[in-house]
Scaffold this motif. Structure first.
Motif, PDB file in Angstrom:
ATOM      1  N   GLN A 316      13.634  50.093  28.390  1.00  0.00           N
ATOM      2  CA  GLN A 316      12.683  50.456  29.423  1.00  0.00           C
ATOM      3  C   GLN A 316      12.676  51.968  29.644  1.00  0.00           C
ATOM      4  N   ASN A 317      11.522  52.485  29.970  1.00  0.00           N
ATOM      5  CA  ASN A 317      11.360  53.887  30.358  1.00  0.00           C
ATOM      6  C   ASN A 317      10.871  53.900  31.797  1.00  0.00           C
ATOM      7  N   ILE A 406      20.790  39.718  45.725  1.00  0.00           N
ATOM      8  CA  ILE A 406      21.629  38.709  45.082  1.00  0.00           C
ATOM      9  C   ILE A 406      20.722  37.722  44.363  1.00  0.00           C
ATOM     10  N   SER A 407      20.944  37.561  43.069  1.00  0.00           N
ATOM     11  CA  SER A 407      20.198  36.599  42.261  1.00  0.00           C
ATOM     12  C   SER A 407      21.184  35.644  41.600  1.00  0.00           C
ATOM     13  N   PHE A 408      20.656  34.543  41.099  1.00  0.00           N
ATOM     14  CA  PHE A 408      21.490  33.497  40.500  1.00  0.00           C
ATOM     15  C   PHE A 408      21.000  33.188  39.093  1.00  0.00           C
ATOM     16  N   TYR A 409      21.950  32.846  38.226  1.00  0.00           N
ATOM     17  CA  TYR A 409      21.627  32.347  36.897  1.00  0.00           C
ATOM     18  C   TYR A 409      22.337  31.001  36.705  1.00  0.00           C
ATOM     19  N   PRO A 410      21.834  30.114  35.851  1.00  0.00           N
ATOM     20  CA  PRO A 410      22.451  28.799  35.683  1.00  0.00           C
ATOM     21  C   PRO A 410      23.829  28.901  35.041  1.00  0.00           C
ATOM     22  N   GLY A 411      24.777  28.153  35.583  1.00  0.00           N
ATOM     23  CA  GLY A 411      26.127  28.124  35.054  1.00  0.00           C
ATOM     24  C   GLY A 411      26.693  26.714  35.061  1.00  0.00           C
ATOM     25  N   ILE A 430      17.132  38.975  34.834  1.00  0.00           N
ATOM     26  CA  ILE A 430      16.863  40.328  35.306  1.00  0.00           C
ATOM     27  C   ILE A 430      15.479  40.701  34.803  1.00  0.00           C
ATOM     28  N   PRO A 431      14.498  40.915  35.690  1.00  0.00           N
ATOM     29  CA  PRO A 431      13.136  41.242  35.225  1.00  0.00           C
ATOM     30  C   PRO A 431      13.134  42.504  34.375  1.00  0.00           C
ATOM     31  N   SER A 432      12.190  42.570  33.471  1.00  0.00           N
ATOM     32  CA  SER A 432      12.104  43.731  32.570  1.00  0.00           C
ATOM     33  C   SER A 432      11.871  45.026  33.334  1.00  0.00           C
ATOM     34  N   ARG A 433      11.172  44.951  34.469  1.00  0.00           N
ATOM     35  CA  ARG A 433      10.924  46.174  35.235  1.00  0.00           C
ATOM     36  C   ARG A 433      12.202  46.730  35.857  1.00  0.00           C
TER      37      ARG A 433
END
Length: 792
Positions: A316-317, A406-411, A430-433
């Motif tokens: 990303q830039n 705070i974000s969550f990912y599957p575990g 994590i969004p690309s932006r």
């Protein structure tokens, strides 16, 4: 016989017949209209063909006329015709004989009595030719009027006209003279004419201008070519990732490079160093001279390397005012483990400066896994409930409101490994932006079975922080030595392929690629306040420590319980009257307690609790014999509260040895001596410098420095002038190390995409993608929709 048909049937038949008649009429009308259009188009095409034929005939007439006129003239100058050359060539004689016949044809063709054959019906309309001739005459008159007006205008503005026209007149005059010379009008020979042109002032100026444009840089002159030792040295240096992967240590590779460079060191271009290079040490110069040598040779040849295999083109830039930091960890509260607590504090203190946006990415467990992991049967029905719990717990301890996401990912929880493993591609959450800077807490753990986008491709800078000494844990299992061998190389692979920088909390972990040793963890501010209160109470004459020794930790053998029981059992008589209170819960709790009871040890087992609990403030000595920890958080907390700490002389405790209240032992007898010393004396209060060294402010400062994050966040000052020069010259170098890292990442991705290979290496079944329960809890699209596979 009369066939009877119902009225509605007859009506339907009559309507159908009338409709078919109308359709036929429309079809005939359409065909007729189409035929008329075809005829019109054909007539137009025929007319166009006729016009083109007339144009071609007129052109042929003009060319024939020009040919006859030119042939009647002599093609040679009069001065060059000698007396012996008076005979007319045969070609010219043929043209003169042909000319009367052509005249007769043209006269017959233009006579009024001439008629074309009736079959062709070809009629010639000369009005178009007339219109073209009239238009050309009018255009010529317009040009003449424009030339006249321009001459009058420049005659009025004499200075402007002189400035613009005199050089052109001089140039025309010179061209006429040159033409006369080439035609033989002067006595100069062709060689003299060519030399005059070559040495003319105009040509000399053009040549000097071209030389100044294509001037060779002075610093590239006289660069000797690379010799064999230099090429071998560069090859060994660039092959260090591969050599390290097959077991050849880094120091051996560096020695080989130094020995090869020493043979041709006189050829190295030390004059290419900057003028301020005199302030550099000799070691810094020798580390850079090989790169400068290669870069100088490539620059002198004009070579430019624009990238190679496994190139990165997706980073990303970001153009926003703030950079973004994403912290990804392998555990979450209420599981009181180091990878749940320390990343949480890191996110809070990084966000405290408000110089960058921060996101903490933690695993979300389904309800069945929550019951296995979280204490006291605590479960959450939604990620929002767990986030609220995490924030409340954090704000009670840091004393300020932390502004981070705070974000969550599957575990999924692995019972065999007693840890949480990611399900699916963690990087996609994590969004690309926001994909700017990534901090991977336990990078080897996160990437053992990572099947998704490469972290270093998606993020601009990736830092890994090693928390756990997995090799020490694995060696305690069945066939541990063999498993540790494979895990060691897998850890090397994933950290090299997915991280730009790796920080090891202590030297107790394996030596990973791109790694440095630095403690980047701090202590909960609540423990420092407890220590300050204890020091104030002691100064006022109050008794602070009313209890003896204790140990706190998860009750599994690998957390030091084996070492603790062995030390107490072997020195039962030496430690007569010594009692130890142990706080903890874990999978091995029953076995640990039964072993201590069988050996008749003076150990009291209690349920696990928070180290900041009021019931633990009165203990004076914290005992931690563990040698499997990387950096024990409980040890740092005990020192912050002003207690004695008795621990092993081990790399994991090297950071704490600078504190006077830390008593380290090397042998079992030394352990007894240190315990007796601690029980018979009083700990010293912490100084302000020692308190700051334990704080999260100091830990965050160390992290920013050793991870190069301060340089990345301030990119305009991220490199000093010396390093900028080396990188600037080396921009055209093909980087073999990056190609090796990309190849390792590609290979790892292929292996982790195969379910059979995943199961063979101990992965949780069907963990390559998240399941339906995760989709429901986290409001995700099914994996088949999120990552479709198209077939043709």
């Amino acid at each position: 016989m009369i066939n009877f048909r119902p009225p509605e049937t007859r009506t339907r038949s009559s309507v159908g017949a009338s409709s078919s008649v109308v359709t036929a009429e429309k079809a005939l009308s359409f065909i007729s209209k189409g035929w008329q259009e075809v005829r019109s188009s054909a007539d137009a095409d025929l007319q166009l063909i006729k016009n083109r034929a007339n144009s071609f005939k007129n052109l042929a007439d003009r060319e024939l006329e020009n040919f006859i006129n030119s042939a009647s003239k002599s093609p040679f100058p009069v001065s060059s015709i000698t007396a012996s050359a008076t005979t007319i060539p045969a070609e010219i004689d043929f043209v003169k004989k042909l000319r009367p016949k052509l005249s007769e044809i043209r006269r017959a063709y233009s006579s009024p009595e001439f008629k074309w054959p009736t079959q062709g019906k070809l009629r010639i309309d000369l009005s178009a030719i007339k219109n073209v001739i009239v238009a050309e005459e009018e255009e010529e008159d317009e040009r003449e009027r424009w030339r006249k007006w321009r001459r009058e205008r420049f005659k009025e503005e004499g200075q402007f006209g002189e400035f613009n026209w005199e050089p052109i007149k001089a140039f025309k005059t010179r061209l006429r003279e040159l033409e006369v010379d080439l035609k033989g009008g002067s006595s100069s020979s062709p060689v003299d004419i060519f030399e005059g042109i070559k040495n003319s002032e105009f040509v000399v100026k053009v040549k000097s201008s071209l030389k100044s444009i294509c001037k060779e840089p002075e610093e590239t002159k006289g660069v000797p070519p690379l010799d064999v030792p230099e090429l071998l040295a560069y090859l060994v240096r660039q092959s260090s990732p591969f050599l390290d992967q097959i077991g050849i240590r880094r120091d051996i590779s560096e020695k080989i490079v130094d020995s090869l460079c020493s043979k041709g060191r006189s050829k190295l271009l030390l004059h290419s160093l900057p003028e301020e290079g005199s302030s550099l040490t000799e070691g810094e110069i020798m580390n850079d001279e090989l790169d400068l040598r290669i870069a100088s040779v490539l620059q002198s040849t004009g070579h430019c390397y624009e990238g190679g295999f496994w190139g990165d083109s997706t980073k990303q830039n970001l153009s926003g005012d703030k950079r973004h930091v994403a912290i990804v960890t392998t555990a979450s509260l209420p599981w009181m483990t180091g990878t749940a607590v320390n990343p949480l504090f890191r996110a809070a203190y990084l966000a405290k400066s408000e110089k960058q946006n921060v996101t903490l990415l933690v695993p979300w467990l389904c309800k069945s896994d929550q019951e296995l992991v979280y204490p006291n049967q605590l479960t959450f029905s939604s990620p929002e409930d767990q986030e609220l719990y995490i924030r409340n717990w954090l704000e009670e301890r840091i004393g300020f409101k932390a502004n981070f996401k705070i974000s969550f990912y599957p575990g999924k929880f692995s019972k065999e490994r007693r840890s949480i493993m990611p399900a699916g591609d963690t990087s996609q959450f994590i969004p690309s932006r926001d994909a700017d800077i990534a901090i991977l807490e336990e990078p080897e753990h996160l990437n053992w079975y990572h099947h998704g986008k490469r972290w270093t491709d998606k993020f601009n800078h990736v830092v890994g922080i090693v928390h756990t000494n997995y090799l020490e844990y694995i060696k305690r299992e069945k066939n541990g030595a063999l498993q540790a061998f494979f895990v060691k190389h897998v850890n090397n692979l994933v950290t090299r392929a997915y991280c730009d920088k790796v920080l090891r909390l202590s030297a107790a972990t394996q030596d990973l690629p791109k790694s440095l040793v630095c403690n980047v963890h701090g202590v909960n501010p609540k423990f420092l306040k407890i220590g300050e209160k204890a020091a104030a109470d002691r100064q006022s004459g109050q008794q602070v420590f009313s209890k003896g020794a204790y140990f706190l930790g998860k009750m599994v053998w690998a957390k030091g319980y084996r070492e603790l029981i062995d030390l107490l059992a072997n020195h039962k008589t030496d430690l007569d009257g010594f009692n130890l209170d142990v706080y903890g819960n874990g999978e091995d709790a029953h076995e640990v307690q039964s072993t201590a009871k069988r050996l008749n040890l003076n150990v009291n087992f209690m349920k696990g609790r928070d180290h900041a609990d009021d019931s633990l403030h009165g203990y004076k000595v914290f005992i931690n014999p563990s040698i499997s920890d990387v950096l024990c958080t409980a040890t740092a907390e005990a020192l912050a509260m002003g207690k004695f700490v008795v621990c092993a002389d081990h790399p994991s405790n090297e950071f704490f040895q600078a504190f006077p209240n830390c008593l380290t032992y090397r042998t079992p007898d030394d352990f007894v001596a240190k315990v007796q010393e601690a029980m018979s004396s009083e700990p010293q209060p912490l100084t302000p410098e020692e308190q700051y060294k334990l704080s999260w402010e100091a830990a965050t400062q160390r992290f920013m420095e050793y991870s190069d994050l301060d340089k990345v966040l301030a990119s305009e000052t991220s490199l000093d002038r010396r390093r900028q020069k080396v990188i600037g010259k080396s921009v055209s170098l093909p980087n073999l190390e990056e190609m090796v890292d990309g190849g390792l990442a590609f290979t790892h991705n292929c292996f982790t995409g195969n379910e059979f290979l995943r199961l063979c290496t101990g992965a949780i079944p069907r963990s390559r993608d998240y399941d339906k329960e995760h989709c429901k809890d986290l409001h995700l699209l099914p994996p088949q929709v999120e990552n479709p596979i198209y077939g043709w």
